[in-house]
Design a protein around this motif. Structure first.
Motif, PDB file in Angstrom:
ATOM      1  N   ASP A 299      29.619  41.634  37.238  1.00 13.37           N
ATOM      2  CA  ASP A 299      30.410  42.218  36.149  1.00 13.37           C
ATOM      3  C   ASP A 299      31.884  42.300  36.535  1.00 13.37           C
ATOM      4  OD1 ASP A 299      28.150  42.484  34.623  1.00 13.37           O
ATOM      5  OD2 ASP A 299      27.820  44.603  35.144  1.00 13.37           O
TER       6      ASP A 299
ATOM      7  N   SER B  79      41.644  40.951  29.641  1.00 13.87           N
ATOM      8  CA  SER B  79      41.797  42.231  30.319  1.00 13.87           C
ATOM      9  C   SER B  79      43.180  42.307  30.937  1.00 13.87           C
ATOM     10  CB  SER B  79      40.725  42.410  31.397  1.00 13.87           C
ATOM     11  OG  SER B  79      40.951  43.577  32.157  1.00 13.87           O
TER      12      SER B  79
ATOM     13  N   ARG C  75      38.306  37.618  32.833  1.00 12.45           N
ATOM     14  CA  ARG C  75      38.977  38.123  31.634  1.00 12.45           C
ATOM     15  C   ARG C  75      40.459  38.360  31.897  1.00 12.45           C
ATOM     16  NH1 ARG C  75      35.885  43.342  30.504  1.00 12.45           N
ATOM     17  NH2 ARG C  75      37.675  43.621  29.102  1.00 12.45           N
TER      18      ARG C  75
ATOM     19  N   ARG D  96      35.184  40.441  35.022  1.00 14.61           N
ATOM     20  CA  ARG D  96      36.407  41.183  34.682  1.00 14.61           C
ATOM     21  C   ARG D  96      37.634  40.417  35.189  1.00 14.61           C
ATOM     22  NH1 ARG D  96      37.841  46.679  33.825  1.00 14.61           N
ATOM     23  NH2 ARG D  96      40.112  46.749  33.606  1.00 14.61           N
TER      24      ARG D  96
END
Length: 258
Positions: free
Chosen positions: A129, A68, A136, A133
């Motif tokens: 979640d 990400s 990531r 993130r």
């Protein structure tokens, strides 16, 4: 006190005194210490936590995750999410604890980790979640760290900002600041303000006051270490009203507390 005064000599004398007073072993140049990797270049020193980040991803099974570009979505508001399912609280606390240590070399995740640490008592899947993130994001920035230039000088620069009414429950703003010494970050922090600010100018002004306190402490520390700063310390703020109040602290409707 005698030993402290003796340590002010050259390095060879200091090493001899250390050998006399303590049982020590010379391990050579520092390369790795407490999860922090030290790499020397011709231009300076690079501090990173590449291996520590890899260990976090490996323990969570996220080595193959999709990278990400950002640690969290922009303008994302965090809530307790009572309608969301509960997640593994022990895993969530462990991840938050490891991320808190990781931000010692990664000021770019300090804001996100500060927000997520509010929910360690009752974490939900929505919170997990966002943690994933961040993992990531770490995968896409594994080699990122702090560069300390060899010829950066001794000019201290401060940056501050505030997230007005960032907490949806207590309606408090968050203060964030970053101090650079010779172009290298030496101090950064994000923290919820102790009172509710009724305007963005008030929140930004409180952030400036907190940053100035840290600047004064850094200046005192550098003076104790006999380091002379180059000129005054500029402080950058993106709120025009707060800058006007700081430059001209007279009565103003934005500073009226009644």
């Amino acid at each position: 006190m005698w030993y402290h005064r003796q340590l002010r000599g050259n390095d060879k004398e200091n090493h001899g005194l250390m050998n006399v007073n303590f049982s020590i072993k010379d391990l050579g140049n520092l390369k790795y210490f407490l999860g922090i990797e030290v790499a020397r270049t011709d231009d300076g020193v690079v501090l990173s936590q590449h291996k520590y980040s890899m260990d976090i991803l490996s323990d969570c099974g996220q080595l193959g995750c999709r990278p990400s570009a950002f640690p969290m979505e922009q303008n994302l508001k965090f809530y307790h999410c009572p309608e969301s399912h509960k997640t593994d609280a022990s895993l969530y606390r462990r991840l938050i604890g490891r991320l808190l240590y990781l931000q010692a070399m990664r000021p770019d995740i300090a804001y996100s980790v500060n927000i997520l640490s509010q929910f360690v008592s009752d974490p939900r899947t929505d919170h997990m979640d966002v943690v994933l993130r961040i993992l990531r994001y770490l995968k896409s920035t594994l080699g990122q760290g702090i560069f300390i230039p060899k010829d950066g000088g001794f000019n201290l620069v401060g940056y501050c900002d505030a997230d007005w009414l960032g907490c949806p429950y207590m309606r408090r703003s968050r203060t964030g600041y970053l101090l650079l010494l010779g172009g290298a970050p030496v101090s950064w922090k994000t923290k919820k303000q102790s009172v509710v600010s009724r305007s963005s100018a008030e929140a930004e002004y409180r952030a400036m006051a907190t940053t100035v306190s840290e600047v004064l402490w850094i200046c005192w520390l550098l003076k104790y270490l006999t380091v002379n700063l180059e000129g005054a310390t500029p402080l950058y703020c993106d709120n025009e009203a707060a800058r006007h109040i700081a430059n001209n602290p007279v009565f103003h409707e934005r500073t009226n507390s009644r």
